[in-house]
Enzyme design. Structure first.
Site, short mmCIF file in Angstrom:
data_model
loop_
_atom_site.label_atom_id
_atom_site.label_comp_id
_atom_site.label_asym_id
_atom_site.label_seq_id
_atom_site.Cartn_x
_atom_site.Cartn_y
_atom_site.Cartn_z
N ASP A 122 0.85 -1.19 0.00
CA ASP A 122 0.00 0.00 0.00
C ASP A 122 0.89 1.25 0.00
O ASP A 122 1.81 1.37 0.81
CB ASP A 122 -0.88 -0.05 1.27
CG ASP A 122 -2.00 0.98 1.25
OD1 ASP A 122 -2.44 1.37 0.15
OD2 ASP A 122 -2.45 1.38 2.35
N GLY B 104 -8.37 8.36 6.77
CA GLY B 104 -8.63 8.69 8.17
C GLY B 104 -10.10 8.74 8.52
O GLY B 104 -10.96 8.30 7.75
N GLY C 239 -9.16 5.58 0.87
CA GLY C 239 -9.90 6.40 1.83
C GLY C 239 -11.37 6.02 1.87
O GLY C 239 -12.24 6.88 1.95
N ASN D 265 -10.31 0.32 -0.51
CA ASN D 265 -9.32 0.26 0.58
C ASN D 265 -9.91 0.61 1.94
O ASN D 265 -10.56 1.65 2.09
CB ASN D 265 -8.20 1.26 0.31
CG ASN D 265 -7.23 0.79 -0.75
OD1 ASN D 265 -7.48 -0.21 -1.43
ND2 ASN D 265 -6.13 1.50 -0.88
P1 13P Z 1 -9.27 4.65 5.16
O1 13P Z 1 -8.47 5.58 6.01
O2 13P Z 1 -10.54 5.30 4.71
O3 13P Z 1 -9.52 3.34 5.79
O4 13P Z 1 -8.43 4.38 3.82
C1 13P Z 1 -7.42 3.39 3.79
C2 13P Z 1 -6.56 3.46 2.57
O5 13P Z 1 -6.85 4.10 1.58
C3 13P Z 1 -5.31 2.67 2.60
O6 13P Z 1 -4.55 2.89 1.46
O1 G3H Z 2 -3.29 5.00 3.50
C1 G3H Z 2 -2.95 4.85 4.65
C2 G3H Z 2 -3.28 3.58 5.33
O2 G3H Z 2 -4.37 3.79 6.19
C3 G3H Z 2 -2.06 3.07 6.04
O3 G3H Z 2 -1.75 3.88 7.12
O4 G3H Z 2 0.63 4.45 6.79
O5 G3H Z 2 -0.44 4.60 9.06
O6 G3H Z 2 0.02 2.37 8.02
P1 G3H Z 2 -0.29 3.82 7.79
ZN ZN Z 3 -4.67 4.85 0.68
#
Ligand code: 13P
Ligand code: G3H
Ligand code: ZN
Length: 306
Positions: free
Chosen positions: A81, A178, A209, A251
């Site tokens: 990710d 977030g 997101g 995601n």
């Molecule tokens: P959320 O913060 O909405 O769960 O999104 C997660 C995300 O896009 C990880 O790449």
């Molecule tokens: O896009 C962000 C994901 O929620 C992952 O978050 O970088 O704090 O692990 P992180």
């Molecule tokens: Zn993301």
């Protein structure tokens, strides 16, 4: 078994459902998600951020994944990710990830193309899938969150995909990472999504997101000492609609964090004398499972699609 997203996305695109991509950071999260997938017989994407690699350690993540796959016959994609550079993508590919995201969304258009191309060349040589991102997801405090220019431009999206050869594209249509995604009424730019997907027929899009920030967990967290009151996520109906408009990967991280935290806060409040981590991590793991199962069954539509 570890698989490529290719077949998953082809089927999902065709039938108008989406595959959940869940962020993993520790054993309980992985187990909760795997159990949910098993119960629903759903394909899964488990994704690992740079932060997750730093927290758990890449070796631990790989061993936990190995254990998860040993106990399951589900098709599972192991995805990086928000890969920030070429090197991190190259490293996880050599560890056996079947999919990587190269996130050049903060770069100028041409630089994003150059970086993405570099990763595509390396990844495709090993049969690994590449997700890229064009447009920028608004930050939580971002005053320009609704400004046109951070959203993905449909013409640029077509050019970007053609020139880079990336396999899927994360787009910006109004979601953000977030727990505080919208100040007023939630809205997403579905016109833009439809323009992008109609110009890239058959091409899998990705929504970052995409947590819904479930009121159940916000209320529980706040009731037991938390302070997450103005939290607001993407309504579930928006996700169902996105899944019918070319979005094949959705995601979810924040909803996992909130589910675990809410349940643990409640546990500590009700049983202040307890101090065995298994006593609260167990229910937290169950909460992850239930929440993920709900998503798969009622929102993403991937139940039984293995
Ligand atoms: P959320 O913060 O909405 O769960 O999104 C997660 C995300 O896009 C990880 O790449
Ligand atoms: O896009 C962000 C994901 O929620 C992952 O978050 O970088 O704090 O692990 P992180
Ligand atoms: Zn993301």
């Amino acid at each position: 078994p570890l698989t490529s997203p290719k077949e998953m996305f082809d089927k999902a695109y065709q039938d108008g459902y989406a595959i959940g991509a869940f962020n993993v950071n520790n054993m309980e999260i992985i187990q909760g998600i795997m159990k949910a997938g098993e119960a629903e017989q759903s394909p899964l994407i488990l994704q690992v951020s740079a932060g997750a690699r730093k927290y758990a350690g890449q070796n631990y993540i790989m061993k936990l994944m190995e254990a998860a796959l040993k106990e399951s016959d589900l098709p599972v994609v192991l995805h990086l990710d928000h890969g920030q550079n070429f090197e991190i993508c190259r490293d996880v590919i050599s560890d056996g990830f079947t999919s990587v995201m190269i996130d050049g969304s903060h770069l100028p258009f041409e630089e994003n193309i150059a970086l993405t191309k570099q990763v595509v060349e390396c990844a495709h040589g090993q049969g690994v899938w590449v997700e890229a991102e064009l447009g920028r997801l608004a930050g939580v405090e971002d005053e320009v969150s609704s400004a046109e220019n951070v959203f993905t431009d449909p013409d640029e999206a077509v050019e970007f995909v053609e020139r880079t050869g990336c396999d899927s594209l994360a787009i910006a249509i109004g979601t953000s990472h977030g727990a505080y995604k919208f100040k007023g009424e939630p809205t997403l730019d579905f016109d833009r999504l439809e323009q992008i997907s109609s110009r890239l027929p058959g091409y899998p899009l990705v929504l970052h997101g995409a947590s819904s920030v479930l009121p159940e967990f916000i209320d529980m967290a706040n009731r037991y000492g938390g302070q997450v009151s103005d939290a607001k996520g993407v309504p579930e109906d928006f996700l169902r609609r996105a899944a019918k408009s070319g979005v094949c990967k959705i995601n979810i991280d924040t909803d996992i964090r909130l589910a675990m935290t809410a349940v643990i806060r409640k546990f500590f409040h009700e049983k202040p004398q307890e101090f065995d981590p298994r006593k609260y991590l167990g229910p937290a793991r169950e909460a992850v499972q239930e929440m993920v199962q709900h998503k798969i069954k009622n929102v993403l539509g991937s139940s039984g699609k293995i």
